[in-house]
Write a protein that holds these residues in place. Sequence first.
Motif, mmCIF file in Angstrom:
data_model
loop_
_atom_site.group_PDB
_atom_site.id
_atom_site.type_symbol
_atom_site.label_atom_id
_atom_site.label_comp_id
_atom_site.label_asym_id
_atom_site.label_seq_id
_atom_site.Cartn_x
_atom_site.Cartn_y
_atom_site.Cartn_z
ATOM 1 N N ASP A 68 34.897 43.746 7.603
ATOM 2 C CA ASP A 68 35.003 42.301 7.852
ATOM 3 C C ASP A 68 36.348 41.896 8.451
ATOM 4 O O ASP A 68 36.606 40.712 8.657
ATOM 5 N N LEU A 69 37.212 42.896 8.749
ATOM 6 C CA LEU A 69 38.498 42.593 9.375
ATOM 7 C C LEU A 69 38.593 43.106 10.808
ATOM 8 O O LEU A 69 39.612 42.909 11.473
ATOM 9 N N LEU A 70 37.536 43.740 11.275
ATOM 10 C CA LEU A 70 37.556 44.316 12.612
ATOM 11 C C LEU A 70 37.706 43.258 13.700
ATOM 12 O O LEU A 70 38.204 43.545 14.794
ATOM 13 N N ASP A 71 37.292 42.037 13.379
ATOM 14 C CA ASP A 71 37.379 40.967 14.377
ATOM 15 C C ASP A 71 38.777 40.375 14.491
ATOM 16 O O ASP A 71 39.093 39.690 15.472
ATOM 17 N N VAL A 72 39.651 40.642 13.508
ATOM 18 C CA VAL A 72 41.001 40.071 13.550
ATOM 19 C C VAL A 72 42.089 41.122 13.738
ATOM 20 O O VAL A 72 43.179 40.813 14.237
ATOM 21 N N ALA A 73 41.822 42.359 13.337
ATOM 22 C CA ALA A 73 42.814 43.422 13.475
ATOM 23 C C ALA A 73 42.834 43.940 14.917
ATOM 24 O O ALA A 73 41.806 43.953 15.603
ATOM 25 N N THR A 74 44.001 44.372 15.362
ATOM 26 C CA THR A 74 44.140 44.934 16.708
ATOM 27 C C THR A 74 43.529 46.327 16.777
ATOM 28 O O THR A 74 42.908 46.700 17.772
ATOM 29 N N SER A 75 43.711 47.113 15.706
ATOM 30 C CA SER A 75 43.131 48.454 15.637
ATOM 31 C C SER A 75 42.888 48.814 14.180
ATOM 32 O O SER A 75 43.449 48.196 13.258
ATOM 33 N N SER A 76 42.054 49.820 13.953
ATOM 34 C CA SER A 76 41.723 50.213 12.590
ATOM 35 C C SER A 76 41.518 51.720 12.524
ATOM 36 O O SER A 76 41.253 52.376 13.542
ATOM 37 N N LEU A 77 41.634 52.261 11.313
ATOM 38 C CA LEU A 77 41.463 53.699 11.122
ATOM 39 C C LEU A 77 40.959 53.954 9.712
ATOM 40 O O LEU A 77 41.454 53.366 8.750
ATOM 41 N N ILE A 78 39.973 54.822 9.592
ATOM 42 C CA ILE A 78 39.482 55.267 8.292
ATOM 43 C C ILE A 78 40.191 56.581 7.994
ATOM 44 O O ILE A 78 39.958 57.596 8.678
ATOM 45 N N ALA A 79 41.082 56.573 7.014
ATOM 46 C CA ALA A 79 41.881 57.773 6.751
ATOM 47 C C ALA A 79 42.573 57.689 5.407
ATOM 48 O O ALA A 79 42.720 56.603 4.834
ATOM 49 N N ASP A 80 42.994 58.848 4.912
ATOM 50 C CA ASP A 80 43.745 58.959 3.669
ATOM 51 C C ASP A 80 45.226 59.073 4.019
ATOM 52 O O ASP A 80 45.675 60.105 4.537
ATOM 53 N N CYS A 81 45.988 58.032 3.744
ATOM 54 C CA CYS A 81 47.391 57.993 4.154
ATOM 55 C C CYS A 81 48.323 58.765 3.234
ATOM 56 O O CYS A 81 49.541 58.782 3.460
ATOM 57 N N THR A 82 47.771 59.404 2.179
ATOM 58 C CA THR A 82 48.610 60.301 1.404
ATOM 59 C C THR A 82 48.817 61.614 2.158
ATOM 60 O O THR A 82 49.654 62.431 1.758
ATOM 61 N N ARG A 83 48.082 61.779 3.239
ATOM 62 C CA ARG A 83 48.248 62.965 4.093
ATOM 63 C C ARG A 83 49.304 62.671 5.150
ATOM 64 O O ARG A 83 49.170 61.749 5.949
#
Length: 217
Positions: free
Chosen positions: A39-54
Amino acid sequence: MKSILIIGLGNYGHYLCRELAELKNEIMIIDKDETALEDLLDVATSSLIADCTRESVLKRIGVSSFDLCFVCISGSFQNSLEITSLLKDLGAKYVISQVSNEVHAKFLLRNGADEIILPNKDSAIRAAVKYNNDHIFDYIDLRGGYSIYEITPLKEWVGKSILNSDIRARYDVYIIAITGQDQSANYMPNPQTVIKAEDHLLVLAHEDRMNQLIKKL
């Protein structure tokens, strides 16, 4: 406009993303859960599905290129701690991390967080306004479109008294306090008070008038 990274899209991350987007910033959002991003894809410039502990994930996106990095991990303090530390190790300029208590805050500050935030909707709105502009140090939302802002003075005000700078007449902004470099506070300052470059001004203003003033700060 700033380049902002938000890691973790729980309630706080959602509110923060939407408020920062309304302020016309470029925002990258990351979460392990794809549904948290939808539901934030329309406002965010870019997105990523990922685990940031890596570490490899954060290296790939180049965290040092962002003006601000928010770590909004609510479910795991360990993950928040690891991500905060990794961001600073990889050259992140400024990291703001979400905490649930004062004990966690101390650990995060010792491990790389430049600042911490206690989450709720109101604080998300407040943080968005504060971090959107380098000249706003704090913000309190009032009713009817009015708010109290802590700001730096315009260059044209410096060296002049409040009266001679004509702030109220020209900008419809009311100075209610002045904080000096030594942290001294002058509440309801006399119109003859001279404004210094290092002062922080606490001003009451309508958001429409303040938006005009912010462009000059």
